[in-house]
Each structure stands twice: as structure tokens, then as C-alpha cells.
Design a protein around this motif. Structure first.
Motif, PDB file in Angstrom:
ATOM      1  N   THR A 107       0.807  -1.217   0.000  1.00 32.14           N
ATOM      2  CA  THR A 107       0.000   0.000   0.000  1.00 32.14           C
ATOM      3  C   THR A 107       0.844   1.272   0.000  1.00 32.14           C
ATOM      4  O   THR A 107       0.379   2.328  -0.411  1.00 32.14           O
ATOM      5  N   GLU A 108       2.089   1.165   0.478  1.00 34.79           N
ATOM      6  CA  GLU A 108       2.932   2.373   0.553  1.00 34.79           C
ATOM      7  C   GLU A 108       4.396   1.965   0.633  1.00 34.79           C
ATOM      8  O   GLU A 108       4.738   0.949   1.242  1.00 34.79           O
ATOM      9  N   ASN A 109       5.241   2.772   0.007  1.00 33.44           N
ATOM     10  CA  ASN A 109       6.675   2.533   0.022  1.00 33.44           C
ATOM     11  C   ASN A 109       7.350   3.722   0.669  1.00 33.44           C
ATOM     12  O   ASN A 109       7.195   4.859   0.209  1.00 33.44           O
ATOM     13  N   LEU A 110       8.087   3.477   1.761  1.00 29.23           N
ATOM     14  CA  LEU A 110       8.666   4.562   2.553  1.00 29.23           C
ATOM     15  C   LEU A 110      10.188   4.524   2.493  1.00 29.23           C
ATOM     16  O   LEU A 110      10.792   3.460   2.358  1.00 29.23           O
ATOM     17  N   TYR A 111      10.795   5.681   2.639  1.00 32.77           N
ATOM     18  CA  TYR A 111      12.255   5.777   2.711  1.00 32.77           C
ATOM     19  C   TYR A 111      12.617   6.941   3.621  1.00 32.77           C
ATOM     20  O   TYR A 111      12.236   8.091   3.373  1.00 32.77           O
ATOM     21  N   LEU A 112      13.318   6.646   4.702  1.00 33.42           N
ATOM     22  CA  LEU A 112      13.688   7.667   5.684  1.00 33.42           C
ATOM     23  C   LEU A 112      15.122   8.139   5.533  1.00 33.42           C
ATOM     24  O   LEU A 112      15.561   9.014   6.261  1.00 33.42           O
ATOM     25  N   GLY A 113      15.849   7.571   4.579  1.00 36.89           N
ATOM     26  CA  GLY A 113      17.283   7.770   4.487  1.00 36.89           C
ATOM     27  C   GLY A 113      17.979   6.461   4.823  1.00 36.89           C
ATOM     28  O   GLY A 113      17.333   5.456   5.145  1.00 36.89           O
ATOM     29  N   SER A 114      19.287   6.456   4.771  1.00 39.60           N
ATOM     30  CA  SER A 114      20.029   5.221   5.041  1.00 39.60           C
ATOM     31  C   SER A 114      20.735   5.307   6.395  1.00 39.60           C
ATOM     32  O   SER A 114      21.135   6.397   6.833  1.00 39.60           O
ATOM     33  N   PRO A 115      20.908   4.171   7.079  1.00 41.50           N
ATOM     34  CA  PRO A 115      21.665   4.169   8.346  1.00 41.50           C
ATOM     35  C   PRO A 115      23.107   4.627   8.143  1.00 41.50           C
ATOM     36  O   PRO A 115      23.706   5.212   9.055  1.00 41.50           O
ATOM     37  N   GLU A 116      23.670   4.350   6.962  1.00 43.04           N
ATOM     38  CA  GLU A 116      25.034   4.796   6.686  1.00 43.04           C
ATOM     39  C   GLU A 116      25.105   6.319   6.574  1.00 43.04           C
ATOM     40  O   GLU A 116      26.034   6.956   7.076  1.00 43.04           O
ATOM     41  N   GLY A 117      24.116   6.907   5.913  1.00 43.05           N
ATOM     42  CA  GLY A 117      24.126   8.358   5.720  1.00 43.05           C
ATOM     43  C   GLY A 117      23.729   9.143   6.957  1.00 43.05           C
ATOM     44  O   GLY A 117      24.310  10.188   7.261  1.00 43.05           O
ATOM     45  N   LEU A 118      22.721   8.653   7.679  1.00 44.18           N
ATOM     46  CA  LEU A 118      22.216   9.363   8.856  1.00 44.18           C
ATOM     47  C   LEU A 118      22.965   8.997  10.133  1.00 44.18           C
ATOM     48  O   LEU A 118      22.871   9.716  11.129  1.00 44.18           O
ATOM     49  N   GLY A 119      23.701   7.889  10.088  1.00 50.06           N
ATOM     50  CA  GLY A 119      24.229   7.310  11.319  1.00 50.06           C
ATOM     51  C   GLY A 119      23.149   6.441  11.938  1.00 50.06           C
ATOM     52  O   GLY A 119      21.946   6.722  11.782  1.00 50.06           O
ATOM     53  N   VAL A 120      23.538   5.393  12.628  1.00 43.49           N
ATOM     54  CA  VAL A 120      22.553   4.471  13.190  1.00 43.49           C
ATOM     55  C   VAL A 120      21.656   5.170  14.200  1.00 43.49           C
ATOM     56  O   VAL A 120      20.441   4.982  14.212  1.00 43.49           O
ATOM     57  N   GLY A 121      22.239   6.011  15.050  1.00 46.88           N
ATOM     58  CA  GLY A 121      21.427   6.727  16.034  1.00 46.88           C
ATOM     59  C   GLY A 121      20.397   7.624  15.380  1.00 46.88           C
ATOM     60  O   GLY A 121      19.237   7.655  15.789  1.00 46.88           O
ATOM     61  N   GLY A 122      20.801   8.349  14.343  1.00 51.98           N
ATOM     62  CA  GLY A 122      19.882   9.235  13.637  1.00 51.98           C
ATOM     63  C   GLY A 122      18.780   8.462  12.930  1.00 51.98           C
ATOM     64  O   GLY A 122      17.612   8.875  12.928  1.00 51.98           O
ATOM     65  N   TYR A 123      19.148   7.330  12.329  1.00 51.53           N
ATOM     66  CA  TYR A 123      18.136   6.534  11.625  1.00 51.53           C
ATOM     67  C   TYR A 123      17.125   5.948  12.605  1.00 51.53           C
ATOM     68  O   TYR A 123      15.912   5.976  12.360  1.00 51.53           O
ATOM     69  N   LEU A 124      17.614   5.406  13.715  1.00 50.04           N
ATOM     70  CA  LEU A 124      16.707   4.805  14.687  1.00 50.04           C
ATOM     71  C   LEU A 124      15.776   5.845  15.300  1.00 50.04           C
ATOM     72  O   LEU A 124      14.625   5.542  15.630  1.00 50.04           O
ATOM     73  N   SER A 125      16.236   7.070  15.444  1.00 48.24           N
ATOM     74  CA  SER A 125      15.374   8.139  15.938  1.00 48.24           C
ATOM     75  C   SER A 125      14.215   8.387  14.970  1.00 48.24           C
ATOM     76  O   SER A 125      13.058   8.525  15.384  1.00 48.24           O
ATOM     77  N   LYS A 126      14.518   8.395  13.670  1.00 45.42           N
ATOM     78  CA  LYS A 126      13.460   8.565  12.665  1.00 45.42           C
ATOM     79  C   LYS A 126      12.508   7.371  12.652  1.00 45.42           C
ATOM     80  O   LYS A 126      11.295   7.538  12.475  1.00 45.42           O
ATOM     81  N   LEU A 127      13.053   6.177  12.825  1.00 46.60           N
ATOM     82  CA  LEU A 127      12.204   4.985  12.847  1.00 46.60           C
ATOM     83  C   LEU A 127      11.261   5.018  14.041  1.00 46.60           C
ATOM     84  O   LEU A 127      10.062   4.720  13.909  1.00 46.60           O
ATOM     85  N   ARG A 128      11.751   5.392  15.204  1.00 49.47           N
ATOM     86  CA  ARG A 128      10.887   5.484  16.387  1.00 49.47           C
ATOM     87  C   ARG A 128       9.799   6.540  16.193  1.00 49.47           C
ATOM     88  O   ARG A 128       8.647   6.341  16.606  1.00 49.47           O
ATOM     89  N   ASP A 129      10.152   7.658  15.571  1.00 56.92           N
ATOM     90  CA  ASP A 129       9.150   8.693  15.298  1.00 56.92           C
ATOM     91  C   ASP A 129       8.052   8.165  14.388  1.00 56.92           C
ATOM     92  O   ASP A 129       6.857   8.444  14.588  1.00 56.92           O
ATOM     93  N   LEU A 130       8.436   7.392  13.359  1.00 54.77           N
ATOM     94  CA  LEU A 130       7.455   6.817  12.446  1.00 54.77           C
ATOM     95  C   LEU A 130       6.538   5.845  13.172  1.00 54.77           C
ATOM     96  O   LEU A 130       5.306   5.873  12.995  1.00 54.77           O
ATOM     97  N   LEU A 131       7.107   4.986  14.006  1.00 53.60           N
ATOM     98  CA  LEU A 131       6.307   3.998  14.731  1.00 53.60           C
ATOM     99  C   LEU A 131       5.387   4.658  15.753  1.00 53.60           C
ATOM    100  O   LEU A 131       4.310   4.130  16.060  1.00 53.60           O
ATOM    101  N   SER A 132       5.791   5.806  16.273  1.00 53.40           N
ATOM    102  CA  SER A 132       4.948   6.542  17.228  1.00 53.40           C
ATOM    103  C   SER A 132       3.804   7.261  16.528  1.00 53.40           C
ATOM    104  O   SER A 132       2.701   7.374  17.059  1.00 53.40           O
ATOM    105  N   ALA A 133       4.088   7.762  15.316  1.00 59.95           N
ATOM    106  CA  ALA A 133       3.100   8.575  14.598  1.00 59.95           C
ATOM    107  C   ALA A 133       2.047   7.739  13.875  1.00 59.95           C
ATOM    108  O   ALA A 133       0.927   8.209  13.661  1.00 59.95           O
ATOM    109  N   ARG A 134       2.391   6.507  13.499  1.00 62.17           N
ATOM    110  CA  ARG A 134       1.480   5.690  12.711  1.00 62.17           C
ATOM    111  C   ARG A 134       1.281   4.340  13.386  1.00 62.17           C
ATOM    112  O   ARG A 134       2.178   3.832  14.065  1.00 62.17           O
TER     113      ARG A 134
END
Length: 297
Positions: free
Chosen positions: A76-103
Motif C-alpha cells: 500500500t505504501e513505500n517509505l524511505y527515511l534515508g540510510s543508516p550509513e548516511g544518517l548514522g545508526v542513532g539518527g536513523y533509529l530516531s526517525k524509525l521510532r518517530d514513524l512507529l509513534s506517529a502511525r
């Protein structure tokens, strides 16, 4: 007469489990499922198998390139938050937690090695936001470390070759050649980035020193005696330690670079079934697992 290298793969994540839950009168008939990862075949297989049951899928890619499952009618939907390599693992996981909290997602399925490593690196926070389909953190930690996985397989009845564990602070011992150098991890998060490792067969002290200088500053390594024989793969599926199914695949030829090859189906003997049941039970395993062995004679 064989030795294992247990891999933490559960890409084809137990469709029967969700199907059985969905048929319960007290539970909803449709789930919102987030697939995390960029594995082509695994994503498509899961979308098709569970999509036909009426579940809704969204895919969260770990790379910019779109994968085949994106074009599935069940996605139903294809998402992309950036890559763990580009954002850093901490930065990527922060975005993932925000997504899981919002939806609202009912399930999160990590479908490749990087996705699994990210989820279990931050398992406590992520599992508080969504149900993770996969093994418990203790079981994941065991199979993630190949030295621990080797000990587990030996305790379940598989023979293992002579293996020496070299810790990061240790000096290299005098050893035999040729030998296999195997980092205990194939992938690990180190200094806020995912780092990959590979194994190599070396035939001299110079080659051993060169390979160890690359790996030892980052993780422990194993020196292992090479074993001849055909490669046999035990593929098992289990839920909460209960074995649901097992298949055996035999490689038709051996690759000099540890690559893949065509396979044929093999016999599931009583001994193989007992080994699979023991491993699943000891780990209380949930998911899919491949155990690679060598068979002599």
C-alpha cells in the motif's frame, strides 16, 4: 560428521502464525504490517503470502533503490527515511521510532541482515511501539555471534571442526595452514555505523596477518580448520521453540569464494530432525533459520 554456521535469517516470516491469529474471533481479521529492509525476494514473498490473507503492507526501504515488492498490488505504501550509513545508526533509529509513534502498525518484520541488526540494537524501544516478528533478543544475540552459535550447534548434536577464538586484545597464535579466518560477526553496529565482515581462507602467515589487521580492531575472530565435503543447508521454521517445518538442501557444486550455487532437496533424517528440534527448543526460536554444514563421505 558436519559443522554448522548458523545464520539469523527469518525473511520468510511464518505466514501461518499471522493466519492463525487472524482467525481468532477476538482478534481483527486484517493487520497493518511494516516490512523493514531491502531484500528483493523476501519482501515480495511476504507481501504475496500474507497479502492474499487480507493484510496490509507498507515497506520501509533501507536504500534509495525501489525493490520489486514496491510494485506488488499488496503493497500500500513505500517509505524511505534515508540510510543508516548516511544518517548514522542513532539518527536513523530516531526517525524509525518517530514513524512507529506517529502511525499504527500491528507488526514490524525485519527482512534482511541490516534490518535485523537495527531492530535488535534498539529492541527495547522499538518493541514498546510495535510487535516485532522474530526471535527474542537473547536468541538473536546467540546466533548473531558465530562462536556462540557454533557451541550451540555442537550441543545439539552437530560435530564442529577445530576452532580457535582470538579476542581483540589477543596476539595471533602459531597456527596451521590453510585455515579459515571467520569474524564472529558478519554485520555489527560499531561507532554508530553498520560494518560488514567476510571470511577468508588463508595459506600463509602473511595473509593471516593482513586479514586479522583488518578485522581484529573491530571484532573477535575465529581460526577454523577447513573441512572437505558437500555443503548441506538445514532450513527450519519455528514459533516459540516449536518446530513447524524443516527442509534440507544440498549444494550441487562448491564455490571457492563462499558463494551460492544450485541446490537439490535432501532427506530429512531422524537425526537431522532431532538436531533442528533441539536448536529451536534451546533458543525458544521464532522465525526462519538456515544452518550450513559440511557432510563427509
Amino acid at each position: 560428521d558436519s559443522y554448522p554456521c548458523i545464520c539469523k535469517r527469518w525473511f520468510r516470516n511464518i505466514p501461518c502464525r499471522l493466519q492463525n491469529v487472524a482467525t481468532s474471533p477476538d482478534m481483527p481479521s486484517t493487520y497493518n504490517i511494516l516490512l523493514l529492509g531491502s531484500t528483493e525476494s523476501a519482501s515480495l514473498e511476504i507481501c504475496r503470502s500474507l497479502g492474499r490473507l487480507g493484510h496490509h503492507f507498507m515497506i520501509l526501504r533501507l536504500s534509495e533503490q525501489k525493490i520489486a515488492a514496491y510494485y506488488s498490488r499488496f503493497c500500500t505504501e513505500n517509505l524511505y527515511l534515508g540510510s543508516p550509513e548516511g544518517l548514522g545508526v542513532g539518527g536513523y533509529l530516531s526517525k524509525l521510532r518517530d514513524l512507529l509513534s506517529a502511525r499504527r502498525f500491528d507488526y514490524l518484520m525485519p527482512i534482511d541482515s541490516l534490518a535485523c541488526e537495527l531492530v535488535y540494537f534498539d529492541y527495547e524501544a522499538i518493541s514498546s511501539l510495535v510487535k516485532v516478528v522474530g526471535p527474542n533478543p537473547s536468541a538473536y544475540a546467540t546466533v548473531h555471534n558465530r562462536f556462540k552459535a557454533l557451541a550451540l550447534a555442537a550441543s545439539a548434536g552437530l560435530a564442529k571442526p577445530e576452532t580457535i577464538l582470538i579476542k581483540q586484545e589477543d596476539s595471533l597464535p602459531i597456527t596451521y595452514f590453510p585455515c579459515l579466518i571467520k569474524p564472529v560477526f558478519l554485520l555489527a553496529i560499531i561507532e554508530d555505523e553498520p560494518q560488514y565482515f567476510s571470511e577468508r581462507k588463508v595459506k600463509s602467515s602473511y595473509a593471516l596477518d593482513a586479514k586479522s589487521r583488518d578485522d581484529l580492531p573491530r571484532c573477535d575472530i575465529m581460526l577454523q580448520e577447513p573441512v572437505d565435503g558437500e555443503t548441506v543447508e538445514l532450513n527450519i521454521c519455528a514459533v516459540d521453540g516449536k518446530l513447524l517445518g524443516i527442509t534440507v538442501a544440498v549444494r550441487l557444486h562448491e564455490s571457492n569464494k563462499f558463494g551460492s550455487s544450485y541446490r537439490k532437496s535432501g532427506e530429512v533424517t531422524l537425526k537431522i530432525q532431532a538436531i533442528a528440534e533441539a536448536i529451536a527448543h534451546k533458543l525458544c526460536w521464532t522465525g526462519f533459520m538456515a544452518i550450513e554444514c559440511k557432510r563427509k563421505g
